[in-house]
Design a protein around this motif. Sequence first.
Motif, PDB file in Angstrom:
ATOM      1  N   UNK A  19      65.147  -0.933  65.835  1.00 19.51           N
ATOM      2  CA  UNK A  19      64.896  -2.338  65.547  1.00 19.51           C
ATOM      3  C   UNK A  19      66.257  -3.022  65.520  1.00 19.51           C
ATOM      4  N   UNK A  20      66.448  -4.015  66.386  1.00 18.84           N
ATOM      5  CA  UNK A  20      67.730  -4.712  66.505  1.00 18.84           C
ATOM      6  C   UNK A  20      67.592  -6.116  65.943  1.00 18.84           C
ATOM      7  N   UNK A  21      68.244  -6.360  64.802  1.00 17.46           N
ATOM      8  CA  UNK A  21      68.245  -7.686  64.183  1.00 17.46           C
ATOM      9  C   UNK A  21      69.487  -8.439  64.655  1.00 17.46           C
ATOM     10  N   UNK A  22      69.262  -9.515  65.418  1.00 18.37           N
ATOM     11  CA  UNK A  22      70.361 -10.307  65.960  1.00 18.37           C
ATOM     12  C   UNK A  22      70.776 -11.417  64.999  1.00 18.37           C
ATOM     13  N   UNK A  23      71.963 -11.953  65.206  1.00 24.82           N
ATOM     14  CA  UNK A  23      72.465 -13.023  64.356  1.00 24.82           C
ATOM     15  C   UNK A  23      71.748 -14.335  64.660  1.00 24.82           C
ATOM     16  N   UNK A  24      71.370 -15.045  63.627  1.00 25.93           N
ATOM     17  CA  UNK A  24      70.756 -16.365  63.786  1.00 25.93           C
ATOM     18  C   UNK A  24      71.817 -17.460  63.917  1.00 25.93           C
ATOM     19  N   UNK A  25      73.100 -17.095  63.788  1.00 26.05           N
ATOM     20  CA  UNK A  25      74.177 -18.076  63.862  1.00 26.05           C
ATOM     21  C   UNK A  25      74.689 -18.232  65.285  1.00 26.05           C
ATOM     22  N   UNK A  26      74.943 -17.119  65.965  1.00 28.96           N
ATOM     23  CA  UNK A  26      75.352 -17.175  67.380  1.00 28.96           C
ATOM     24  C   UNK A  26      74.084 -17.311  68.237  1.00 28.96           C
ATOM     25  N   UNK A  27      73.498 -18.493  68.201  1.00 27.16           N
ATOM     26  CA  UNK A  27      72.158 -18.737  68.727  1.00 27.16           C
ATOM     27  C   UNK A  27      72.047 -18.432  70.219  1.00 27.16           C
ATOM     28  N   UNK A  28      72.994 -18.889  71.009  1.00 32.20           N
ATOM     29  CA  UNK A  28      72.871 -18.784  72.462  1.00 32.20           C
ATOM     30  C   UNK A  28      72.943 -17.334  72.931  1.00 32.20           C
ATOM     31  N   UNK A  29      73.858 -16.572  72.352  1.00 40.37           N
ATOM     32  CA  UNK A  29      73.969 -15.168  72.750  1.00 40.37           C
ATOM     33  C   UNK A  29      72.761 -14.374  72.278  1.00 40.37           C
ATOM     34  N   UNK A  30      72.294 -14.625  71.067  1.00 42.94           N
ATOM     35  CA  UNK A  30      71.123 -13.919  70.554  1.00 42.94           C
ATOM     36  C   UNK A  30      69.890 -14.227  71.394  1.00 42.94           C
ATOM     37  N   UNK A  31      69.727 -15.502  71.773  1.00 39.17           N
ATOM     38  CA  UNK A  31      68.577 -15.881  72.590  1.00 39.17           C
ATOM     39  C   UNK A  31      68.623 -15.202  73.958  1.00 39.17           C
ATOM     40  N   UNK A  32      69.826 -15.085  74.523  1.00 29.72           N
ATOM     41  CA  UNK A  32      69.967 -14.449  75.831  1.00 29.72           C
ATOM     42  C   UNK A  32      69.642 -12.954  75.748  1.00 29.72           C
ATOM     43  N   UNK A  33      70.127 -12.276  74.723  1.00 28.97           N
ATOM     44  CA  UNK A  33      69.814 -10.854  74.548  1.00 28.97           C
ATOM     45  C   UNK A  33      68.311 -10.662  74.367  1.00 28.97           C
ATOM     46  N   UNK A  34      67.703 -11.521  73.552  1.00 22.39           N
ATOM     47  CA  UNK A  34      66.258 -11.444  73.315  1.00 22.39           C
ATOM     48  C   UNK A  34      65.472 -11.602  74.610  1.00 22.39           C
ATOM     49  N   UNK A  35      65.927 -12.491  75.456  1.00 28.63           N
ATOM     50  CA  UNK A  35      65.246 -12.744  76.723  1.00 28.63           C
ATOM     51  C   UNK A  35      65.443 -11.603  77.722  1.00 28.63           C
ATOM     52  N   UNK A  36      66.637 -11.012  77.750  1.00 23.09           N
ATOM     53  CA  UNK A  36      66.956 -10.031  78.796  1.00 23.09           C
ATOM     54  C   UNK A  36      66.483  -8.615  78.498  1.00 23.09           C
ATOM     55  N   UNK A  37      66.516  -8.203  77.261  1.00 21.96           N
ATOM     56  CA  UNK A  37      66.214  -6.805  76.951  1.00 21.96           C
ATOM     57  C   UNK A  37      64.859  -6.333  77.485  1.00 21.96           C
ATOM     58  N   UNK A  38      63.775  -7.112  77.347  1.00 22.83           N
ATOM     59  CA  UNK A  38      62.486  -6.633  77.869  1.00 22.83           C
ATOM     60  C   UNK A  38      62.474  -6.463  79.387  1.00 22.83           C
ATOM     61  N   UNK A  39      63.369  -7.117  80.078  1.00 20.74           N
ATOM     62  CA  UNK A  39      63.412  -7.022  81.536  1.00 20.74           C
ATOM     63  C   UNK A  39      64.121  -5.751  82.009  1.00 20.74           C
ATOM     64  N   UNK A  40      64.808  -5.084  81.089  1.00 17.78           N
ATOM     65  CA  UNK A  40      65.600  -3.917  81.474  1.00 17.78           C
ATOM     66  C   UNK A  40      65.184  -2.631  80.771  1.00 17.78           C
ATOM     67  N   UNK A  41      64.729  -2.724  79.536  1.00 17.32           N
ATOM     68  CA  UNK A  41      64.422  -1.518  78.766  1.00 17.32           C
ATOM     69  C   UNK A  41      62.985  -1.577  78.260  1.00 17.32           C
TER      70      UNK A  41
END
Length: 505
Positions: A144-166
């Motif tokens: 379970x990967x809990x991302x930072x709610x402060x670095x919004x843009x990077x967290x949103x990008x990781x959230x979007x990309x991970x399901x496409x690869x793993x």
Amino acid sequence: MSLVYNTSESIEDYVTCLRGTFVTGKSRDAYARKFFLERLYALVKDNEEKFYVALAKDLNKSRADALASEISPVLEECVYFLKHYDSLTKDKKVKARMTVNRTDTAFVRREALGVVLIISTWNFPLQLSLVPLAGALAAGNCVVLKLSEISVHTSALITDLLPKYIDSSMYRVVNGGVEETQHLLRQRFDHIFYTGNSVVAKSVMTAAAQHLTPVTLELGGKSPAIVTDDSNMQIVANRIAYGKFFNAGQTCIAVDYVFVPKSRIDEFTKAILKTLQNWYGSNPQKSKDYGRIVSQKHFDRLMSLINHRQSGDIIAGGQSDREDRYIAPTIITNVNFHDVKLMGEEIFGPILPIITYNEIEEPMGLIAKHEPGLALYLFSKKKSVINQVLAFTKSGGVTINDTLLHQAEHGLPFGGVGSSGMGGYHGEKSIQIFSHERAVLAKKQRMEWLVQARYPPSSPTKLALLRAVLLTDPVRFTYIVFKRPIKWAAFIIILLGILLKRSLN
């Protein structure tokens, strides 16, 4: 770009689903582990440009800074695990110490822990999310990967990309603030890996204690630099400036304050002012290479340190722009070590206090008054001074004659001590913390006569046999007699000599 926060129900469902996946053994399959590492590498490599954009929006990171501190560490870690997977995960044979086990097989097997929780942070939102993720997956866990709610843009990008690869059955991403994190911590995990500050770390440990869950804490603290009088001041100024103002000082191992010999303070200050001018120009706000404070809340905290300090003279910087989240690189000299504002807590921003000293024992004594920091930096050409400082100070890690680079060298374990954290990771150390090292002793079904003394009922004969088995190991025996261990061959020669001497007498 905005983040969609998870509900309590979804968090509970995530943990349940991942535990189900782990039971199937899917995450522990060697082929699957390598495949997921390859896909994680591809995620970062394929979307490098997107990450540059996101990191610039969150922290105004330049491409060079993002490449060095975010992109490269993730790619390097994936390559390392893929290249060394077999040696990192194979059983490690152990030479048995007990005489009765000498003909048997002893080994340590590294086994995945289960479902682990990784709580990332905002200052290096890509590296501090995906580097520990790579280690957890390489060790065979579900995450379970809990991302930072402060670095919004990077967290949103990781959230979007991970399901496409793993395969999402191997991991889940959780987004949210304090409430969501607290609910997440109420779930049972097999390990918790947290990067952040010591205040939240105490809450993490309290929650982990409810389930007896082991934790790895990567925190921070006040990391000092000591400059000695034999240093090249311009080189030192360059490297300290890099260690302080990289990512606008928002680095857990940033140089928090610096000790400079009183006899060379003028030379050092001139050198570091020259460095700042060369790097950022007369107006660092316009420099494409200078970062921004992550939020206005953090901006206000840093400006309070500057405006309400109890000592020191600003010789560079001090300018700020709240809307732009900009604070100029700020140098403060004549700082009192006991200044509650500047020296009371980790600065975590582009403010560098300078303290002068006469003898090397002075900074060592003052450093000991703080809790050990995550890093210590020493600039000296004298081996005797280096050994003295290493012997009488504590810190998570050390870089000598440079800054930050011990963390970037993934061949070294990275972690804190005391209030700066517990446990370490990077490379093989990541495999260790995300694995259980299971001890295995494989005995043979023979030589029962040799160990029958352990069975009841006891008797003088059995006690004598037990004593012979447990206390006549040649290495132990010769150590007692001759004050040093002697190998089998030497022991036999000595024994034969004793027997021959007795026969002649």
